[in-house]
Design an enzyme around this catalytic site. Structure first.
Site, PDB file in Angstrom:
ATOM      1  N   GLU A  37      -2.402 -22.973   4.614  1.00  0.00           N
ATOM      2  CA  GLU A  37      -1.407 -22.891   3.538  1.00  0.00           C
ATOM      3  C   GLU A  37      -0.101 -23.568   3.959  1.00  0.00           C
ATOM      4  OE1 GLU A  37      -2.970 -18.914   1.179  1.00  0.00           O
ATOM      5  OE2 GLU A  37      -1.212 -18.708   2.444  1.00  0.00           O
ATOM      6  N   GLU A  97     -15.659 -25.305 -16.653  1.00  0.00           N
ATOM      7  CA  GLU A  97     -16.923 -25.349 -17.407  1.00  0.00           C
ATOM      8  C   GLU A  97     -18.074 -25.789 -16.506  1.00  0.00           C
ATOM      9  OE1 GLU A  97     -17.380 -28.515 -20.448  1.00  0.00           O
ATOM     10  OE2 GLU A  97     -15.423 -29.201 -19.777  1.00  0.00           O
ATOM     11  N   TYR A 139      -6.062 -18.677   6.974  1.00  0.00           N
ATOM     12  CA  TYR A 139      -5.311 -18.723   5.720  1.00  0.00           C
ATOM     13  C   TYR A 139      -3.912 -19.311   5.916  1.00  0.00           C
ATOM     14  CZ  TYR A 139      -8.252 -15.234   3.195  1.00  0.00           C
ATOM     15  OH  TYR A 139      -9.255 -14.557   2.554  1.00  0.00           O
ATOM     16  N   ALA A 161      -8.118 -15.884  -2.515  1.00  0.00           N
ATOM     17  CA  ALA A 161      -7.688 -17.264  -2.740  1.00  0.00           C
ATOM     18  C   ALA A 161      -6.919 -17.737  -1.527  1.00  0.00           C
ATOM     19  CB  ALA A 161      -6.796 -17.332  -3.978  1.00  0.00           C
ATOM     20  N   GLY A 206       0.817  -1.214   0.000  1.00  0.00           N
ATOM     21  CA  GLY A 206       0.000   0.000   0.000  1.00  0.00           C
ATOM     22  C   GLY A 206       0.847   1.258   0.000  1.00  0.00           C
ATOM     23  N   CYS A 215       2.895 -13.376   0.795  1.00  0.00           N
ATOM     24  CA  CYS A 215       2.335 -13.955  -0.434  1.00  0.00           C
ATOM     25  C   CYS A 215       3.384 -14.536  -1.390  1.00  0.00           C
ATOM     26  CB  CYS A 215       1.570 -12.899  -1.225  1.00  0.00           C
ATOM     27  SG  CYS A 215       0.722 -11.676  -0.235  1.00  0.00           S
ATOM     28  N   HIS A 224     -14.297 -26.185 -23.046  1.00  0.00           N
ATOM     29  CA  HIS A 224     -14.179 -27.626 -22.864  1.00  0.00           C
ATOM     30  C   HIS A 224     -12.849 -28.156 -23.413  1.00  0.00           C
ATOM     31  CE1 HIS A 224     -15.725 -31.671 -22.322  1.00  0.00           C
ATOM     32  NE2 HIS A 224     -15.293 -31.971 -23.532  1.00  0.00           N
ATOM     33  N   GLY A 262      -6.535 -22.050  12.277  1.00  0.00           N
ATOM     34  CA  GLY A 262      -7.363 -22.625  11.211  1.00  0.00           C
ATOM     35  C   GLY A 262      -7.651 -21.623  10.119  1.00  0.00           C
ATOM     36  N   GLU A 269      11.315   2.797   5.712  1.00  0.00           N
ATOM     37  CA  GLU A 269      11.068   1.356   5.893  1.00  0.00           C
ATOM     38  C   GLU A 269      12.153   0.836   6.837  1.00  0.00           C
ATOM     39  OE1 GLU A 269       8.772  -1.119   5.039  1.00  0.00           O
ATOM     40  OE2 GLU A 269      10.145  -2.197   6.356  1.00  0.00           O
ATOM     41  N   TYR A 277      11.271  -2.926  -6.298  1.00  0.00           N
ATOM     42  CA  TYR A 277      10.463  -1.942  -5.564  1.00  0.00           C
ATOM     43  C   TYR A 277      11.291  -0.690  -5.273  1.00  0.00           C
ATOM     44  CZ  TYR A 277       6.202  -4.587  -4.613  1.00  0.00           C
ATOM     45  OH  TYR A 277       5.010  -5.226  -4.742  1.00  0.00           O
ATOM     46  N   LYS A 324       5.656 -17.393   0.035  1.00  0.00           N
ATOM     47  CA  LYS A 324       4.694 -18.481   0.313  1.00  0.00           C
ATOM     48  C   LYS A 324       4.323 -19.208  -0.971  1.00  0.00           C
ATOM     49  CE  LYS A 324       0.715 -17.898  -0.382  1.00  0.00           C
ATOM     50  NZ  LYS A 324      -0.228 -17.139   0.420  1.00  0.00           N
ATOM     51  N   CYS A 380       4.064  -8.818   1.943  1.00  0.00           N
ATOM     52  CA  CYS A 380       3.735  -9.606   0.747  1.00  0.00           C
ATOM     53  C   CYS A 380       4.993 -10.103   0.042  1.00  0.00           C
ATOM     54  CB  CYS A 380       2.891  -8.764  -0.200  1.00  0.00           C
ATOM     55  SG  CYS A 380       2.572  -9.591  -1.762  1.00  0.00           S
TER      56      CYS A 380
HETATM   57  P1  NDP Z   1      -6.660 -15.601  10.265  1.00  0.00           P
HETATM   58  O1  NDP Z   1      -7.341 -14.523  10.979  1.00  0.00           O
HETATM   59  O2  NDP Z   1      -7.067 -15.971   8.902  1.00  0.00           O
HETATM   60  O3  NDP Z   1      -6.731 -16.921  11.142  1.00  0.00           O
HETATM   61  C1  NDP Z   1      -6.288 -16.940  12.475  1.00  0.00           C
HETATM   62  C2  NDP Z   1      -6.583 -18.296  13.043  1.00  0.00           C
HETATM   63  O4  NDP Z   1      -5.996 -18.418  14.331  1.00  0.00           O
HETATM   64  C3  NDP Z   1      -8.077 -18.538  13.204  1.00  0.00           C
HETATM   65  O5  NDP Z   1      -8.326 -19.875  12.871  1.00  0.00           O
HETATM   66  C4  NDP Z   1      -8.292 -18.268  14.687  1.00  0.00           C
HETATM   67  O6  NDP Z   1      -9.333 -19.013  15.244  1.00  0.00           O
HETATM   68  C5  NDP Z   1      -6.993 -18.778  15.266  1.00  0.00           C
HETATM   69  N1  NDP Z   1      -6.664 -18.142  16.541  1.00  0.00           N
HETATM   70  C6  NDP Z   1      -6.667 -16.817  16.829  1.00  0.00           C
HETATM   71  N2  NDP Z   1      -6.272 -16.621  18.100  1.00  0.00           N
HETATM   72  C7  NDP Z   1      -6.010 -17.833  18.615  1.00  0.00           C
HETATM   73  C8  NDP Z   1      -5.572 -18.285  19.892  1.00  0.00           C
HETATM   74  N3  NDP Z   1      -5.327 -17.433  20.878  1.00  0.00           N
HETATM   75  N4  NDP Z   1      -5.403 -19.610  20.070  1.00  0.00           N
HETATM   76  C9  NDP Z   1      -5.668 -20.495  19.069  1.00  0.00           C
HETATM   77  N5  NDP Z   1      -6.082 -20.125  17.847  1.00  0.00           N
HETATM   78  C10 NDP Z   1      -6.252 -18.815  17.630  1.00  0.00           C
HETATM   79  O7  NDP Z   1      -5.132 -15.215  10.354  1.00  0.00           O
HETATM   80  P2  NDP Z   1      -3.840 -15.752   9.612  1.00  0.00           P
HETATM   81  O8  NDP Z   1      -2.765 -15.558  10.605  1.00  0.00           O
HETATM   82  O9  NDP Z   1      -4.043 -17.095   9.027  1.00  0.00           O
HETATM   83  O10 NDP Z   1      -3.686 -14.723   8.424  1.00  0.00           O
HETATM   84  C11 NDP Z   1      -3.765 -13.316   8.663  1.00  0.00           C
HETATM   85  C12 NDP Z   1      -4.409 -12.606   7.526  1.00  0.00           C
HETATM   86  O11 NDP Z   1      -3.488 -12.513   6.465  1.00  0.00           O
HETATM   87  C13 NDP Z   1      -5.602 -13.350   6.899  1.00  0.00           C
HETATM   88  O12 NDP Z   1      -6.789 -13.116   7.582  1.00  0.00           O
HETATM   89  C14 NDP Z   1      -5.614 -12.796   5.526  1.00  0.00           C
HETATM   90  O13 NDP Z   1      -6.316 -11.584   5.544  1.00  0.00           O
HETATM   91  C15 NDP Z   1      -4.146 -12.556   5.247  1.00  0.00           C
HETATM   92  N6  NDP Z   1      -3.596 -13.671   4.432  1.00  0.00           N
HETATM   93  C16 NDP Z   1      -4.066 -13.868   3.177  1.00  0.00           C
HETATM   94  C17 NDP Z   1      -3.582 -14.878   2.394  1.00  0.00           C
HETATM   95  C18 NDP Z   1      -4.125 -15.079   1.040  1.00  0.00           C
HETATM   96  O14 NDP Z   1      -4.730 -14.163   0.498  1.00  0.00           O
HETATM   97  N7  NDP Z   1      -3.960 -16.252   0.444  1.00  0.00           N
HETATM   98  C19 NDP Z   1      -2.547 -15.779   2.883  1.00  0.00           C
HETATM   99  C20 NDP Z   1      -2.134 -15.510   4.222  1.00  0.00           C
HETATM  100  C21 NDP Z   1      -2.635 -14.487   4.954  1.00  0.00           C
HETATM  101  P3  NDP Z   1     -10.868 -18.515  15.201  1.00  0.00           P
HETATM  102  O15 NDP Z   1     -11.330 -18.775  13.811  1.00  0.00           O
HETATM  103  O16 NDP Z   1     -11.519 -19.389  16.203  1.00  0.00           O
HETATM  104  O17 NDP Z   1     -10.852 -17.072  15.577  1.00  0.00           O
END
Ligand code: NDP
Length: 460
Positions: free
Chosen positions: A183, A442, A179, A342, A16, A48, A437, A177, A35, A99, A51, A43
């Site tokens: 991943e 499709e 992103y 994604a 950004g 990204c 196809h 659980g 920076e 960059y 990764k 990213c």
């Molecule tokens: P997310 O917010 O996606 O997921 C965090 C996870 O950690 C959730 O499952 C959450 O559980 C769990 N959690 C949070 N606090 C605790 C805790 N104290 N103990 C145990 N589990 C916990 O965050 P990520 O870190 O995976 O990614 C951050 C952000 O980065 C994403 O939301 C996304 O916006 C961006 N990102 C995007 C990607 C892409 O576009 N492909 C790839 C990677 C990151 P609960 O669901 O129960 O809250």
């Protein structure tokens, strides 16, 4: 008008910040950027981009299996983690360099220093031991991984460190659980580690469509990832043979690396935002309006530090909208609706628009179209993986409200689907598009039968 060193000073050279700085500089403004780490931000440096390289590397294990299924003889194979990391770092350095070059070519100054606000117009460059002033300031400092406090947490890593592990771990426990968790579970699994995914809730990927969540959880397990749900850490202990996670279920889990992917928090700590009077929300994110302006008239913020939609392309569009408004005489806001995303899990997810549950809640009556099938490539060699495609349609207007795909190439498909859905496509218009196809995509334009859940089958 006061005489400032810069027309615009940007704190943070991520997606950004760099976009805003370049656009402002190209319009003739005097622009400075600070920076503290490496130009490119999360990213490019530790998100990204690296990764995706890791995903590419790990996908070869499946590709070798498929190749054998198509008649190839695949010889002995091994993966050289240190070599891969070295090559990945070379490529990241190249991209970071681009960059830097782009910023310089646009005419912006770059300070490789931490920047802290002294007041609304004054910035201290703490590493450079310099102070400067700016008419306008843009906060674009992004986010940082956050981990819960628990005994032994110092033995765990986050995604930041996962990009620099000296060796590929034999066993990995990924916590979370979202992103990043799914991943990295896929990356380590594909590269040959023994992977366990530990999530506190009833199903991974909260916020995604429920069918997507269940489908992906099943596919992760099919690929050999052990998924433990409804469970959290009590503590982590370092032993002679590795790390032991003591879980609140009473069970212990021994592993070599524990990686927390438990969310990210806006990086606002110690930035001096209080000295400038900038308001934060209770998560520490900078509060902004539709033009990304804070409560202080000359300070704006874009990207993850505002905790709106934390995705690179969103930060870029917010940065561009800010620059167009303030330096291009074109008041511009970014529309945060219908942003596709994604997840580069294996298989990946492409998703745009409403989940079934959200659509039912907001629209009442909706139509669901769903297909689950084995992709053509899999059927040839006996692969068991299934692709899921789902459309959520408003029953009254027939507008497509959401599209969700789990399967190979779904991130590529969803970009195209997002265009149509953002334009307000109806199911009839969608279906009038002739299929390409033979592709998996499709199936998206040939789903004619409304899905009827088995438990209400026959009732209407
Ligand atoms: P997310 O917010 O996606 O997921 C965090 C996870 O950690 C959730 O499952 C959450 O559980 C769990 N959690 C949070 N606090 C605790 C805790 N104290 N103990 C145990 N589990 C916990 O965050 P990520 O870190 O995976 O990614 C951050 C952000 O980065 C994403 O939301 C996304 O916006 C961006 N990102 C995007 C990607 C892409 O576009 N492909 C790839 C990677 C990151 P609960 O669901 O129960 O809250």
């Amino acid at each position: 008008m006061a005489n400032y060193d810069y027309d615009l000073f940007v704190i943070g050279a991520g997606s950004g910040g760099v976009r805003a700085a370049r656009m402002a500089a190209l319009s003739g403004a005097r622009v400075g950027v600070a920076e503290e780490h490496r130009v490119g931000g999360t990213c490019v440096i530790r998100g990204c981009v690296p990764k995706k390289f890791m995903v590419y590397a790990s996908e070869f294990s499946q590709a070798f299996k498929a190749a054998e299924g198509f008649g190839w003889t695949v010889g002995e194979r091994s993966f050289d983690w240190p070599k891969f990391i070295e090559m990945k770092d070379v490529e990241i350095a190249r991209l970071s360099g681009i960059y830097v070059t782009n910023l310089k070519n646009a005419g912006a100054d770059i300070a490789h220093s931490r920047a802290v606000l002294k007041d609304a117009h004054t910035v201290d460059l703490t590493d450079d031991k310099a102070t400067l002033t700016a008419d306008k300031i843009l906060i674009a400092t992004g986010g940082r991984p956050s981990m819960p406090e628990l005994p032994g947490i110092e033995h765990a890593i986050t995604s930041n460190e996962a990009f620099h592990l000296p060796q590929l771990p034999r066993r990995v426990l990924v916590v979370g659980g979202g992103y990043i968790a799914v991943e990295f579970a896929g990356i380590f699994n594909g590269l040959g580690s023994e992977v366990t995914l530990l999530y506190r809730g009833p199903n991974i990927l909260r916020g995604f469509d429920d069918d997507v969540r269940s489908h992906l959880a099943g596919e992760l397990e099919r690929r050999g990832i052990k998924v433990i749900l409804g469970c959290e850490h009590a503590s982590i202990e370092k032993t002679e043979t590795g790390l032991v996670s003591h879980l609140n279920s009473g069970h212990d889990h021994e592993t070599d690396v524990v990686m927390f992917a438990t969310g990210r928090e806006p990086y606002t700590a110690g930035l001096g935002l209080d000295k400038a009077g900038v308001k934060l929300n209770d998560r520490g994110a900078v509060i902004v309006d539709a033009y990304s302006k804070t409560n202080i008239d000359n300070i704006w913020a874009v990207g993850d530090v505002t905790d709106r939609i934390n995705l690179t392309p969103v930060a870029i569009r917010e940065g561009a909208a800010f620059a167009a408004t303030e330096f291009g005489d074109t008041p511009t806001t970014f529309d945060h609706d219908m942003v596709a995303s994604a997840v580069f899990s294996q298989p990946p997810i492409g998703s745009v628009g409403m989940t079934e549950a959200d659509a039912r809640h907001q629209h009442g009556k909706i139509d669901i179209y769903k297909a689950i099938f084995r992709p053509m490539k899999m059927t040839f060699y006996g692969g068991e993986e299934r692709t899921l495609m789902k459309l959520v349609v408003d029953a009254a207007t027939q507008k497509v409200l959401g599209c969700h795909v789990v399967g190979p190439d779904s991130p590529e498909m969803i970009q195209m689907a997002a265009i149509a859905i953002k334009m307000g496509v109806t199911k009839q218009q969608w279906d009038s598009t002739c299929a390409v196809h033979p592709t998996a995509a499709e199936e998206l334009v040939t789903m004619r039968e409304k899905y009827v859940p088995p438990n209400i089958g026959g009732m209407g």
